[in-house]
Write an enzyme that holds these catalytic residues in place. Structure first.
Site, short mmCIF file in Angstrom:
data_model
loop_
_atom_site.label_atom_id
_atom_site.label_comp_id
_atom_site.label_asym_id
_atom_site.label_seq_id
_atom_site.Cartn_x
_atom_site.Cartn_y
_atom_site.Cartn_z
N LEU A 1 0.88 -1.24 0.01
CA LEU A 1 -0.09 0.11 -0.16
C LEU A 1 0.67 1.38 0.08
CD1 LEU A 1 -2.84 -1.12 2.61
CD2 LEU A 1 -2.70 -1.44 0.07
N HIS A 2 0.25 2.25 -0.69
CA HIS A 2 0.97 3.59 -0.54
C HIS A 2 -0.09 4.63 -0.40
CE1 HIS A 2 -0.64 3.62 -4.84
NE2 HIS A 2 -0.11 2.55 -5.10
N HIS B 1 -3.49 4.27 -2.43
CA HIS B 1 -4.56 3.32 -1.69
C HIS B 1 -5.21 3.98 -0.21
CE1 HIS B 1 -1.56 0.15 -3.22
NE2 HIS B 1 -2.78 -0.07 -3.92
N LYS C 1 -6.63 5.60 -11.53
CA LYS C 1 -5.21 5.15 -11.90
C LYS C 1 -5.15 4.06 -12.88
CE LYS C 1 -0.71 4.07 -11.67
NZ LYS C 1 -0.70 2.51 -12.07
N ASP C 2 -6.15 3.22 -12.41
CA ASP C 2 -6.29 1.83 -13.20
C ASP C 2 -7.79 2.34 -14.01
OD1 ASP C 2 -4.32 -0.07 -12.60
OD2 ASP C 2 -5.21 0.63 -10.82
N LEU D 1 1.23 7.29 -8.30
CA LEU D 1 1.63 6.49 -7.35
C LEU D 1 1.14 4.93 -7.85
CD1 LEU D 1 1.18 7.81 -3.65
CD2 LEU D 1 3.20 8.22 -5.49
N SER D 2 2.14 3.95 -7.56
CA SER D 2 1.87 2.58 -7.88
C SER D 2 2.71 1.79 -6.96
CB SER D 2 1.97 2.46 -9.51
OG SER D 2 2.35 0.83 -9.85
O1 PAF Z 1 -6.24 -2.86 -8.90
C1 PAF Z 1 -6.10 -3.66 -7.93
O2 PAF Z 1 -5.06 -3.79 -6.92
C2 PAF Z 1 -6.53 -5.16 -8.23
O3 PAF Z 1 -6.60 -5.23 -9.71
C3 PAF Z 1 -7.80 -5.47 -7.73
C4 PAF Z 1 -9.00 -4.54 -7.93
C5 PAF Z 1 -7.47 -5.35 -6.07
C6 PAF Z 1 -8.12 -6.90 -8.09
O4 PAF Z 1 -7.30 -7.80 -7.83
#
Ligand code: PAF
Length: 288
Positions: A39-40, A43, A155-156, A190-191
């Site tokens: 986590l960062h 999140h 981000k996604d 951030l990733s």
């Molecule tokens: O974005 C993520 O961290 C993952 O793709 C998720 C949504 C937790 C599913 O594993």
């Protein structure tokens, strides 16, 4: 010294359900943030958003094997449960759900969710297995947590649209909330994978958001999409070790757009490689 904050954690769906049932009996609403850990601050921003919108918040940490291809980084994906738990406790999260693989995919598990629409192209071109893995695990986690709201990061962006699609198509009783991308001072999104970057690659990585920002600005200033995109692709090709895509798509559907002036809300999206690390980023572009 202040005592370390402790975050309650459960590892099985039954223990999770018992706690959520107690919360429901007390009249609390439930928010959920699914993660793969490492986590960062990005999140944590999602957790804080969930805390604004729900009385109790569950965060899951599960490195989902079905969204990794055999050649990808499942084994070396960072696992930092203790540090993650401390960050979540400090943020005010109420419960960590950290299931083992068998809790998500028990013997006899036989369902895979395939999504078309927003799942087609972009990430799927490089990672054809990815969205079926994400859709399947997200549906399973939503079924186990049964939250009122769930927060997913922009981000996604393609993943966010895919999750909205499955929630709509499967009539899942949850509201999906988008959380804004958190960036470093040079704009790098951030990733969890940024920690793989060597110093030189980290400098390269900081250029991605600049290329996308310039592309979005050019489109908002009325430059034709075809020319603006060609320029951005050339820049990305000069900076990065490989470019999977630089694209401009409809913001709601991710459908391709005509090559002229922007005529609807759009999203600029890219996936590139700095060394062996794959970076993705996106931002909005509105017609001027
Ligand atoms: O974005 C993520 O961290 C993952 O793709 C998720 C949504 C937790 C599913 O594993």
């Amino acid at each position: 010294m202040l005592p370390a904050l402790h975050l309650p954690a459960v590892h099985t769906a039954d223990s999770l359900a018992a706690i959520v049932a107690d919360w429901r009996a007390s009249g609390y609403s439930v928010g959920f943030v699914p993660t793969m850990g490492a986590l960062h601050e990005g999140h944590i921003a999602l957790v804080l958003k969930a805390l604004e919108l729900a009385d109790r918040v569950v965060v899951s940490i599960f490195v989902n094997p079905t969204q990794f291809a055999p050649n990808e980084d499942l084994d070396r994906y960072p696992r930092t449960l203790e540090a993650d738990s401390a960050l979540l406790a400090a943020a005010g999260c109420h419960l960590l759900y950290a299931p083992e693989v068998e809790e998500i995919y028990p013997d006899g598990f036989a369902t895979t969710i395939e999504v078309a629409g927003p799942a087609l192209g972009l990430e799927s071109d490089a990672r054809p297995h990815f969205f079926s893995g994400v859709a399947t695990v997200v549906a399973r986690l939503l079924g186990q947590v049964r939250p009122d709201i769930a927060v997913f990061g922009e981000k996604d962006y393609q993943q966010l649209l895919v999750v909205r699609q499955i929630v709509a198509d499967l009539a899942l009783p949850v509201k999906i909330i988008a959380g804004e991308t958190v960036r470093e001072t040079d704009g790098l999104a951030l990733s969890s994978r940024n920690r793989y970057l060597a110093p030189q690659e980290r400098m390269q990585a900081g250029r991605l958001n600049v290329i996308l920002r310039d592309l979005a600005n050019a489109l908002e200033d009325g430059e034709p999409l075809g020319a603006a995109l060609a320029h951005a692709r050339t820049l990305a090709g000069n900076v990065f070790d490989a470019v999977d895509y630089v694209e401009v798509r409809d913001a709601l559907t991710l459908a391709a757009l005509p090559a002229g002036r922007l005529d609807r809300p759009a999203r600029v999206l890219a996936a590139v490689r700095a060394g062996s690390t794959r970076l993705i980023d996106n931002m909005s572009a509105k017609p001027g």
